[in-house]
Design a protein around this motif. Sequence first.
Motif, PDB file in Angstrom:
ATOM      1  N   PRO A   1       2.252   0.069 -15.348  1.00  0.00           N
ATOM      2  CA  PRO A   1       2.563  -0.763 -14.184  1.00  0.00           C
ATOM      3  C   PRO A   1       2.260  -0.070 -12.859  1.00  0.00           C
ATOM      4  O   PRO A   1       1.841  -0.719 -11.895  1.00  0.00           O
ATOM      5  CB  PRO A   1       4.065  -1.017 -14.320  1.00  0.00           C
ATOM      6  CG  PRO A   1       4.346  -0.854 -15.768  1.00  0.00           C
ATOM      7  CD  PRO A   1       3.413   0.206 -16.235  1.00  0.00           C
ATOM      8  N   MET A   2       2.428   1.249 -12.805  1.00  0.00           N
ATOM      9  CA  MET A   2       2.131   1.978 -11.578  1.00  0.00           C
ATOM     10  C   MET A   2       0.629   1.937 -11.278  1.00  0.00           C
ATOM     11  O   MET A   2       0.223   1.680 -10.142  1.00  0.00           O
ATOM     12  CB  MET A   2       2.602   3.429 -11.703  1.00  0.00           C
ATOM     13  CG  MET A   2       2.399   4.224 -10.428  1.00  0.00           C
ATOM     14  SD  MET A   2       3.056   5.881 -10.531  1.00  0.00           S
ATOM     15  CE  MET A   2       2.037   6.586 -11.786  1.00  0.00           C
ATOM     16  N   ILE A   3      -0.188   2.159 -12.313  1.00  0.00           N
ATOM     17  CA  ILE A   3      -1.644   2.104 -12.114  1.00  0.00           C
ATOM     18  C   ILE A   3      -2.079   0.688 -11.748  1.00  0.00           C
ATOM     19  O   ILE A   3      -2.930   0.493 -10.872  1.00  0.00           O
ATOM     20  CB  ILE A   3      -2.366   2.603 -13.383  1.00  0.00           C
ATOM     21  CG1 ILE A   3      -2.074   4.093 -13.595  1.00  0.00           C
ATOM     22  CG2 ILE A   3      -3.856   2.367 -13.297  1.00  0.00           C
ATOM     23  CD1 ILE A   3      -2.510   4.622 -14.932  1.00  0.00           C
ATOM     24  N   ALA A   4      -1.488  -0.313 -12.373  1.00  0.00           N
ATOM     25  CA  ALA A   4      -1.822  -1.700 -12.047  1.00  0.00           C
ATOM     26  C   ALA A   4      -1.446  -2.033 -10.614  1.00  0.00           C
ATOM     27  O   ALA A   4      -2.191  -2.719  -9.908  1.00  0.00           O
ATOM     28  CB  ALA A   4      -1.124  -2.648 -13.019  1.00  0.00           C
ATOM     29  N   SER A   5      -0.303  -1.547 -10.146  1.00  0.00           N
ATOM     30  CA  SER A   5       0.099  -1.849  -8.767  1.00  0.00           C
ATOM     31  C   SER A   5      -0.794  -1.133  -7.758  1.00  0.00           C
ATOM     32  O   SER A   5      -1.100  -1.687  -6.703  1.00  0.00           O
ATOM     33  CB  SER A   5       1.566  -1.480  -8.540  1.00  0.00           C
ATOM     34  OG  SER A   5       1.750  -0.077  -8.611  1.00  0.00           O
ATOM     35  N   ILE A   6      -1.239   0.074  -8.092  1.00  0.00           N
ATOM     36  CA  ILE A   6      -2.178   0.774  -7.201  1.00  0.00           C
ATOM     37  C   ILE A   6      -3.499   0.019  -7.147  1.00  0.00           C
ATOM     38  O   ILE A   6      -4.083  -0.156  -6.062  1.00  0.00           O
ATOM     39  CB  ILE A   6      -2.384   2.228  -7.677  1.00  0.00           C
ATOM     40  CG1 ILE A   6      -1.104   3.038  -7.449  1.00  0.00           C
ATOM     41  CG2 ILE A   6      -3.558   2.882  -6.958  1.00  0.00           C
ATOM     42  CD1 ILE A   6      -1.112   4.409  -8.098  1.00  0.00           C
ATOM     43  N   ALA A   7      -3.976  -0.464  -8.303  1.00  0.00           N
ATOM     44  CA  ALA A   7      -5.212  -1.244  -8.326  1.00  0.00           C
ATOM     45  C   ALA A   7      -5.054  -2.524  -7.513  1.00  0.00           C
ATOM     46  O   ALA A   7      -5.964  -2.913  -6.778  1.00  0.00           O
ATOM     47  CB  ALA A   7      -5.595  -1.574  -9.771  1.00  0.00           C
ATOM     48  N   PHE A   8      -3.901  -3.175  -7.611  1.00  0.00           N
ATOM     49  CA  PHE A   8      -3.669  -4.394  -6.844  1.00  0.00           C
ATOM     50  C   PHE A   8      -3.636  -4.101  -5.343  1.00  0.00           C
ATOM     51  O   PHE A   8      -4.201  -4.854  -4.538  1.00  0.00           O
ATOM     52  CB  PHE A   8      -2.360  -5.062  -7.266  1.00  0.00           C
ATOM     53  CG  PHE A   8      -2.104  -6.352  -6.563  1.00  0.00           C
ATOM     54  CD1 PHE A   8      -2.681  -7.520  -7.010  1.00  0.00           C
ATOM     55  CD2 PHE A   8      -1.292  -6.405  -5.435  1.00  0.00           C
ATOM     56  CE1 PHE A   8      -2.454  -8.726  -6.362  1.00  0.00           C
ATOM     57  CE2 PHE A   8      -1.058  -7.594  -4.775  1.00  0.00           C
ATOM     58  CZ  PHE A   8      -1.645  -8.762  -5.241  1.00  0.00           C
ATOM     59  N   ASP A   9      -2.978  -3.015  -4.951  1.00  0.00           N
ATOM     60  CA  ASP A   9      -2.906  -2.665  -3.536  1.00  0.00           C
ATOM     61  C   ASP A   9      -4.282  -2.365  -2.952  1.00  0.00           C
ATOM     62  O   ASP A   9      -4.556  -2.676  -1.798  1.00  0.00           O
ATOM     63  CB  ASP A   9      -1.983  -1.465  -3.324  1.00  0.00           C
ATOM     64  CG  ASP A   9      -0.521  -1.803  -3.541  1.00  0.00           C
ATOM     65  OD1 ASP A   9      -0.171  -3.003  -3.513  1.00  0.00           O
ATOM     66  OD2 ASP A   9       0.278  -0.855  -3.743  1.00  0.00           O
ATOM     67  N   ARG A  10      -5.157  -1.772  -3.738  1.00  0.00           N
ATOM     68  CA  ARG A  10      -6.485  -1.407  -3.232  1.00  0.00           C
ATOM     69  C   ARG A  10      -7.462  -2.580  -3.245  1.00  0.00           C
ATOM     70  O   ARG A  10      -8.353  -2.641  -2.399  1.00  0.00           O
ATOM     71  CB  ARG A  10      -7.059  -0.261  -4.047  1.00  0.00           C
ATOM     72  CG  ARG A  10      -6.317   1.032  -3.796  1.00  0.00           C
ATOM     73  CD  ARG A  10      -6.964   2.169  -4.536  1.00  0.00           C
ATOM     74  NE  ARG A  10      -6.170   3.364  -4.360  1.00  0.00           N
ATOM     75  CZ  ARG A  10      -6.596   4.451  -3.737  1.00  0.00           C
ATOM     76  NH1 ARG A  10      -7.808   4.488  -3.249  1.00  0.00           N
ATOM     77  NH2 ARG A  10      -5.806   5.486  -3.615  1.00  0.00           N
ATOM     78  N   THR A  11      -7.336  -3.482  -4.233  1.00  0.00           N
ATOM     79  CA  THR A  11      -8.329  -4.548  -4.371  1.00  0.00           C
ATOM     80  C   THR A  11      -7.805  -5.930  -4.029  1.00  0.00           C
ATOM     81  O   THR A  11      -8.593  -6.836  -3.785  1.00  0.00           O
ATOM     82  CB  THR A  11      -8.869  -4.587  -5.810  1.00  0.00           C
ATOM     83  OG1 THR A  11      -7.797  -4.913  -6.698  1.00  0.00           O
ATOM     84  CG2 THR A  11      -9.486  -3.257  -6.202  1.00  0.00           C
ATOM     85  N   GLY A  12      -6.512  -6.144  -4.057  1.00  0.00           N
ATOM     86  CA  GLY A  12      -5.952  -7.454  -3.774  1.00  0.00           C
ATOM     87  C   GLY A  12      -5.847  -8.359  -4.991  1.00  0.00           C
ATOM     88  O   GLY A  12      -5.429  -9.508  -4.885  1.00  0.00           O
ATOM     89  N   SER A  13      -6.243  -7.876  -6.166  1.00  0.00           N
ATOM     90  CA  SER A  13      -6.102  -8.667  -7.396  1.00  0.00           C
ATOM     91  C   SER A  13      -5.985  -7.722  -8.593  1.00  0.00           C
ATOM     92  O   SER A  13      -6.237  -6.525  -8.493  1.00  0.00           O
ATOM     93  CB  SER A  13      -7.287  -9.614  -7.594  1.00  0.00           C
ATOM     94  OG  SER A  13      -8.412  -8.898  -8.032  1.00  0.00           O
TER      95      SER A  13
END
Length: 72
Positions: free
Chosen positions: A17-29
């Motif tokens: 979940p931490m990696i997914a949230s970082i990916a979401f913060d950087r890309t918006g999806s």
Amino acid sequence: MLGLSFIVHQIGAAGGPMIASIAFDRTGSYDGFMVVMAAILVVSGLLVYNLSDPDPDVNARGRLLAASPSAS
């Protein structure tokens, strides 16, 4: 082996979940993260699919022992 799998599972459960949230913060999806997870799933499935039984006679010996009258 059981202890190692437990530790790896806990690290993955906490880190995913931490990696997914970082990916979401950087890309918006979550699209890029999901594509990477799908690729990991496909590759791991292909690796497991090609595994062979280390000793194919083990199952045959087990069936013979179970069917023999002296086994009971």
